[in-house]
Write a protein that holds these residues in place. Structure first.
Motif, mmCIF file in Angstrom:
data_model
loop_
_atom_site.group_PDB
_atom_site.id
_atom_site.type_symbol
_atom_site.label_atom_id
_atom_site.label_comp_id
_atom_site.label_asym_id
_atom_site.label_seq_id
_atom_site.Cartn_x
_atom_site.Cartn_y
_atom_site.Cartn_z
ATOM 1 N N MET A 21 0.831 -1.219 0.000
ATOM 2 C CA MET A 21 0.000 0.000 0.000
ATOM 3 C C MET A 21 0.861 1.264 0.000
ATOM 4 S SD MET A 21 -3.169 -0.446 -0.241
ATOM 5 C CE MET A 21 -3.744 -2.066 -0.683
ATOM 6 N N SER A 22 2.091 1.157 0.433
ATOM 7 C CA SER A 22 2.977 2.322 0.404
ATOM 8 C C SER A 22 4.057 2.210 -0.664
ATOM 9 C CB SER A 22 3.660 2.502 1.773
ATOM 10 O OG SER A 22 2.691 2.709 2.762
ATOM 11 N N GLN A 23 4.046 1.124 -1.423
ATOM 12 C CA GLN A 23 5.121 0.907 -2.388
ATOM 13 C C GLN A 23 4.656 0.721 -3.824
ATOM 14 O OE1 GLN A 23 7.629 1.609 0.410
ATOM 15 N NE2 GLN A 23 8.289 1.208 -1.650
ATOM 16 N N TYR A 24 3.389 0.334 -3.982
ATOM 17 C CA TYR A 24 2.934 0.024 -5.334
ATOM 18 C C TYR A 24 2.101 1.175 -5.873
ATOM 19 C CZ TYR A 24 4.162 -4.898 -4.350
ATOM 20 O OH TYR A 24 4.818 -6.057 -4.027
ATOM 21 N N PRO A 25 2.175 1.399 -7.193
ATOM 22 C CA PRO A 25 1.417 2.508 -7.777
ATOM 23 C C PRO A 25 -0.087 2.258 -7.778
ATOM 24 C CG PRO A 25 2.449 1.201 -9.498
ATOM 25 C CD PRO A 25 2.943 0.653 -8.190
ATOM 26 N N ASN A 26 -0.805 3.325 -8.098
ATOM 27 C CA ASN A 26 -2.258 3.240 -8.224
ATOM 28 C C ASN A 26 -2.871 2.709 -6.936
ATOM 29 O OD1 ASN A 26 -4.588 3.707 -9.558
ATOM 30 N ND2 ASN A 26 -4.300 2.157 -11.132
ATOM 31 N N ARG A 27 -2.533 3.344 -5.877
ATOM 32 C CA ARG A 27 -2.842 2.858 -4.550
ATOM 33 C C ARG A 27 -4.355 2.753 -4.295
ATOM 34 N NH1 ARG A 27 -5.035 3.997 0.702
ATOM 35 N NH2 ARG A 27 -3.638 3.094 2.229
ATOM 36 N N ASN A 28 -5.112 3.688 -4.818
ATOM 37 C CA ASN A 28 -6.547 3.645 -4.546
ATOM 38 C C ASN A 28 -7.197 2.416 -5.166
ATOM 39 O OD1 ASN A 28 -6.470 5.986 -3.018
ATOM 40 N ND2 ASN A 28 -6.667 7.289 -4.836
ATOM 41 N N GLU A 85 -5.046 11.826 -4.827
ATOM 42 C CA GLU A 85 -4.427 13.054 -4.330
ATOM 43 C C GLU A 85 -3.728 12.777 -3.012
ATOM 44 O OE1 GLU A 85 -8.223 15.270 -3.817
ATOM 45 O OE2 GLU A 85 -7.474 15.542 -1.757
ATOM 46 N N VAL A 86 -2.854 13.717 -2.662
ATOM 47 C CA VAL A 86 -2.183 13.617 -1.376
ATOM 48 C C VAL A 86 -2.020 15.030 -0.812
ATOM 49 C CG1 VAL A 86 0.094 13.540 -2.509
ATOM 50 C CG2 VAL A 86 -0.137 12.694 -0.178
ATOM 51 N N PHE A 144 -0.225 10.368 4.540
ATOM 52 C CA PHE A 144 0.619 10.711 3.392
ATOM 53 C C PHE A 144 1.049 9.460 2.627
ATOM 54 C CE2 PHE A 144 4.932 11.129 1.675
ATOM 55 C CZ PHE A 144 4.722 12.154 0.774
ATOM 56 N N ASN A 145 0.880 9.515 1.317
ATOM 57 C CA ASN A 145 1.273 8.371 0.504
ATOM 58 C C ASN A 145 1.442 8.816 -0.944
ATOM 59 O OD1 ASN A 145 1.556 5.907 -0.820
ATOM 60 N ND2 ASN A 145 0.184 4.877 0.611
ATOM 61 N N VAL A 146 2.673 8.791 -1.421
ATOM 62 C CA VAL A 146 2.927 9.216 -2.804
ATOM 63 C C VAL A 146 2.271 8.282 -3.814
ATOM 64 C CG1 VAL A 146 5.117 10.342 -2.281
ATOM 65 C CG2 VAL A 146 5.118 7.964 -2.929
ATOM 66 N N GLN A 147 2.006 7.048 -3.394
ATOM 67 C CA GLN A 147 1.437 6.082 -4.342
ATOM 68 C C GLN A 147 0.027 6.468 -4.775
ATOM 69 O OE1 GLN A 147 3.586 3.939 -5.376
ATOM 70 N NE2 GLN A 147 5.086 4.257 -3.776
ATOM 71 N N ASN A 148 -0.612 7.375 -4.019
ATOM 72 C CA ASN A 148 -1.965 7.813 -4.398
ATOM 73 C C ASN A 148 -1.992 8.443 -5.781
ATOM 74 O OD1 ASN A 148 -2.720 7.085 -1.860
ATOM 75 N ND2 ASN A 148 -3.051 9.159 -1.084
ATOM 76 N N VAL A 149 -0.898 9.058 -6.191
ATOM 77 C CA VAL A 149 -0.914 9.815 -7.447
ATOM 78 C C VAL A 149 -0.022 9.179 -8.519
ATOM 79 C CG1 VAL A 149 -1.624 12.031 -6.489
ATOM 80 C CG2 VAL A 149 0.799 11.415 -6.465
#
Lengths: 751, 187
Positions: free
Chosen positions: A453-460, A687-688, A715-720
């Protein structure tokens, strides 16, 4: 004095650190902290191996990191007191990094998962302590019901990633999951597949010169790599080269910490590294500085490459493509070609692009055409795996239970022949997409050594897929964003609580990791957890799991050694490592013999293998994909974490209290943003919300956030990040291309 | 001059990795929130690139320590080698030292309700070892020097951003960071 102190702060400190500085002076915020000091300031435990009441043990950092430090762990009365680097390793020379030194707090963190836990309502946070028996029963019942209902176990998936690189963790993959039957595996690497394939196309293998040999270089290009943060122990070898007169050039879209320490820093447009390398190559041709002797003796396809450069590449074209002035490209090219030896260290960031594999091939070609391959102080350095020839026990010993039904690969199944079953392999770089289309559906997922959840893209999308599972089991030390979605979490040991053995994908050292303290609370190693499942499966349904049921973690570690490892490292037994780490007995110069592992046996500027995999045979330049939003977003590594690990620790928060997004001053002005503002970084994927820091270390078209997992912070960069993949990676990584995670786009606005 | 051990901070080499600061926590386990050593990024008017040049600072083991002067119970002593030692057994937690030090070295331990600070790892020094922070530095940017023997014309005592308190005579010397040649892209 208060006034003077303020004057010191305003002159010295950035705004962010000033706040924490003042907070520190008042020190009120720390009152509620739980952990009493294990050492008072006076109670220093002494230097020698047994001095000061402490006994030293050999440890090895388990993290997925270039440096993979050999460590010494000092234990008194069963308590880990402090750690340090092992001076016997000439690579680390007794040092660790900011993360390594935080290990004592990681082990004794009040946030450790202490017992098996069950969540009543996924994502509710309503956790209930359960016994190991209850946890294993629930897991085994579910596996058996899937098998009964589906007739196979392809609905059971494993995502074991690189969160712990200790070799025995392969017990979960090779042991338990193979022992259960044919299952679904998330495979492929989030890290380096595109460049890895590129080096296989060019050299036939991925091998680097010993990083300690960087000290012998006459010219170093640090290309998209930031060792000042991600391989701090390599920096001293770069400094040593500088002190001997070498020039060090850094190429990166961001003015990194490494860039700040170089002689010259070039900031090309993102994703144009291939064009820069080819422009340099063309100029080297024009000046007659190519090493034609080396190329004639050792390479295939140089005439074709030369023709491509003369027809399609000019320095002026490269200047337009990269934004770097033509005269600079020409000058750097000339310096590189004339300096002997010259080397390029190719980072993993620049290949996380839709044209990343091609970029690495172009840089390889630049190094090769100047005759710097196979040379002391030279080489196109990317990584190595020759030190990794362990047994991966019980790989060779395991087969699925008789009668297991699995995945049938149409490409491998020949008509009229018996059905060939295998595991189903899904690309973890497109995990959400792969889960959505998986047929049969994935019903149960086991996650270990990973925080998807914190490492893979397209988290949502990932979260939607995870929420649709029948059961999610997470094995971890902390309640990560992945664990938050689990039905059952199982507490696992840190390296201090188990036996391990570790090697690096960069340096040549091998280090053992002794168990030096008892497992905390009810934590168990992956080897033991796997055995518990196997045992219970067989009690409930005899013959349902072929994995061992009673092997100790230490015995498992021992069984991973073999003659290849012994011979390579000059040891006769694993026990030799109890004296300290050893370095592979191998020429520190890769390809010194001029024999390559490509089909032709030569260095291949022209690779038929590349063409076979759908790429240009030559290292041609293709542009990256076009922007789909206003800004490029980069999400590289922070020095305060290793992927999502360590950042959550309170000790680390003392130095890195909150996430931020870096924005160029001109861009910030246009968006009416100043440092300290909360902003929203958003695109069509998510978004983040994050605090802005304005700096011209990032270019105008770029936003930069570090990948991270902070405790109590969404906070999670994977969200975007979307799940675009790199051009290469399918050759050596089970058909799975690498991620294009540094080629992402979003917009920003003040909140 | 009699022996005076001091920290030498080479900001030209320093990569801001925070290993020194965490190595100190690793050795002494101060409470979360308490830092004996901190790595301070220089502001942009000192070094133009944000968060890219640093001073690693702890107690400066001053020649005339104000902490020692203001402590009402004599918890501070200055050793012959110049190290300023704080004795927590004597400390009554009055906070005088915390308030008086212009460099912010003494820290308040909220759990013990006493002060504490960098000891320069004097026990390690007595055992012929480097302080934890010095051993941790991967690039030898942080060193221990003896000012009675130290002779480096390039070394600065009060570089930009480091407050000048001459009456204390802090035992620390600096080397300034250097800028790379930067070639930005066009467009």
């Amino acid at each position: 004095m208060e006034k003077e102190r303020k004057s010191m702060n305003s002159s010295l400190l950035s705004e962010m650190s000033r706040r924490s500085f003042v907070k520190l002076l008042t020190a009120g915020g720390a009152a509620a902290m739980l952990h009493g000091g294990l050492l008072t300031p006076k109670a220093f435990a002494g230097p020698a191996k047994t001095a000061g009441g402490c006994k030293a043990f050999h440890s090895a950092c388990q993290r997925n990191c270039y440096d993979t430090c050999a460590m010494l762990s000092y234990v008194d009365d069963g308590v880990l007191k402090y750690v340090e680097g092992d001076k016997q390793s000439t690579f680390t020379n007794g040092g660790l990094c900011v993360k390594g030194y935080s290990y004592p707090r990681r082990v004794y963190s009040p946030d450790r998962i202490k017992y098996p836990m069950k969540q009543i309502g996924r994502g509710t946070g309503n956790w209930k302590r359960i016994s190991w028996e209850e946890a294993i029963d629930s897991i085994c019942d579910k596996i058996l019901s899937i098998k009964k209902e589906d007739g196979h176990l392809l609905g059971l998936a494993l995502d074991k990633n690189s969160g712990s690189e200790g070799i025995t963790n392969c017990a979960v993959i090779q042991g338990l999951f193979t022992g259960l039957g044919y299952t679904t595996r998330f495979e492929g690497s989030n890290c380096w597949p595109a460049g890895y394939d590129a080096q296989y196309f060019d050299f036939g293998d991925m091998v680097c010169n010993d990083p300690e040999d960087l000290a012998n270089a006459g010219y170093i290009i640090l290309w998209g790599v930031n060792p000042a943060w991600t391989s701090i122990h390599t920096m001293k070898f770069i400094y040593a080269a500088k002190e001997r007169g070498a020039k060090v050039v850094c190429i990166d879209p961001v003015l990194t910490q490494t860039a700040a320490k170089c002689d010259e820093y070039l900031a090309p447009k993102m994703g144009t590294d291939g064009a820069l390398a080819l422009g340099m190559a063309r100029h080297i041709l024009d000046l007659g500085l190519a090493d034609r002797g080396w190329v004639a003796d050792n390479a295939l396809g140089f005439p074709e490459f030369e023709q491509y450069l003369r027809e399609k590449v000019t320095v002026q074209w490269a200047a337009e493509e990269t934004g770097i002035p033509a005269e600079t490209i020409a000058r750097i090219a000339e310096e590189f070609a004339k300096a002997k030896p010259a080397t390029a260290w190719i980072g993993y960031g620049l290949q996380r692009h839709t044209n990343g594999g091609r970029a690495v091939r172009s840089i390889d070609a630049l190094v090769a055409m100047t005759g710097n391959v196979g040379k002391k102080g030279g080489g196109a350095r990317y990584g190595q795996e020759f030190t990794w020839d362990f047994e991966y026990w019980p790989k060779s010993k395991m087969s699925p239970p008789a009668g297991s039904i699995g995945f049938v690969n149409p490409a491998k199944q020949k008509p009229g022949e018996p059905t060939v079953y295998s595991n189903r392999s899904l690309n973890r770089n497109q995990a959400a997409r792969e889960m959505r289309k998986a047929d049969p559906k994935i019903r149960m997922l086991w996650v270990s050594c990973s925080n998807p959840m914190s490492q893979y893209p397209n988290r949502n999308e990932m979260e939607k897929m995870y929420r649709g599972l029948d059961m999610l089991v997470v094995v971890d030390q902390f309640f990560t964003q992945t664990a938050e979605l689990a039905d059952i979490v199982l507490p696992t040991t840190t390296q201090f609580e188990e036996w391990q053995v570790n090697v690096s994908y960069w340096h040549y050292w091998l280090a053992i990791n002794e168990q030096c303290i008892e497992p905390l609370f009810e934590a168990k190693p992956n080897t033991v957890i796997s055995a518990l499942v196997s045992k219970r499966m067989n009690e409930l349904s005899p013959g349902s799991c072929t994995y061992q049921q009673d092997l100790t973690p230490k015995e498992c570690m021992i069984r991973n050694f073999n003659d290849t490892i012994h011979k390579l490292n000059g040891i006769s037994s694993w026990e030799d490592l109890l004296k300290g780490p050893v370095k592979a007995k191998r020429n520190p110069v890769s390809w010194a013999e001029g024999k390559f592992k490509t089909p032709s046996g030569k260095y291949e500027f022209l690779s038929a293998k590349a063409a076979e995999y759908g790429h240009p045979a030559l290292p041609e330049y293709h542009s990256r994909r076009p922007n789909h939003d206003k800004f490029v977003i980069l999400t590289p590594h922070t020095k305060f974490g290793l992927h999502s690990q360590f950042i959550n620790l309170d000790w680390m928060r003392d130095f890195n209290p909150e996430p931020c997004v870096y924005i160029n001053p001109n861009s910030a002005r246009s968006k009416n943003i100043v440092s300290g503002d909360m902003v929203r970084v958003y695109n069509k994927f998510g978004e983040v919300a994050v605090k802005a820091q304005v700096t011209d270390n990032v270019p105008e078209d770029t936003l930069l956030m570090y990948e991270a997992w902070f405790k109590n912070d969404k906070f999670n960069v994977q969200n975007v990040l979307d799940d675009a993949v790199a051009d290469m990676g399918a050759y050596q990584f089970g058909g799975h291309r690498g991620p294009a995670i540094q080629e992402q786009f979003a917009n920003v606005e003040k909140m | 001059m009699s022996k005076q051990l001091a920290f030498y901070v080479d900001s030209q080499k320093c990569i801001g990795c925070f290993s020194c600061a965490m190595a100190c926590k690793n050795m002494y386990h101060p409470e979360p929130g308490v830092k004996w050593r901190q790595v301070y990024p220089l502001s942009e008017d000192i070094y133009p690139h944000h968060e890219r040049a640093f001073y690693s600072l702890a107690c400066n083991h001053c020649e005339h320590p104000t902490c020692l002067e203001c402590c009402p119970v004599g918890a501070y002593t200055k050793r012959e080698d110049g190290i300023v030692v704080h004795d927590q057994d004597k400390c009554i937690g009055c906070g005088n030292c915390v308030r008086s030090c212009p460099y912010g070295a003494p820290q308040y331990n909220p759990k013990l309700k006493k002060a504490e600070k960098c000891s320069m790892c004097w026990e390690r020094i007595d055992a012929k070892l480097e302080p934890a922070c010095v051993q941790a530095c991967p690039v030898k940017a942080l060193r221990i020097i003896d000012l009675s023997e130290f002779d480096d014309a390039e070394a600065l005592h009060y570089p930009p951003g480091f407050p000048r308190f001459e009456s204390l005579n802090p035992s620390v010397r600096f080397k300034l960071p250097r800028h790379p040649h930067v070639v930005r892209r066009n467009g």
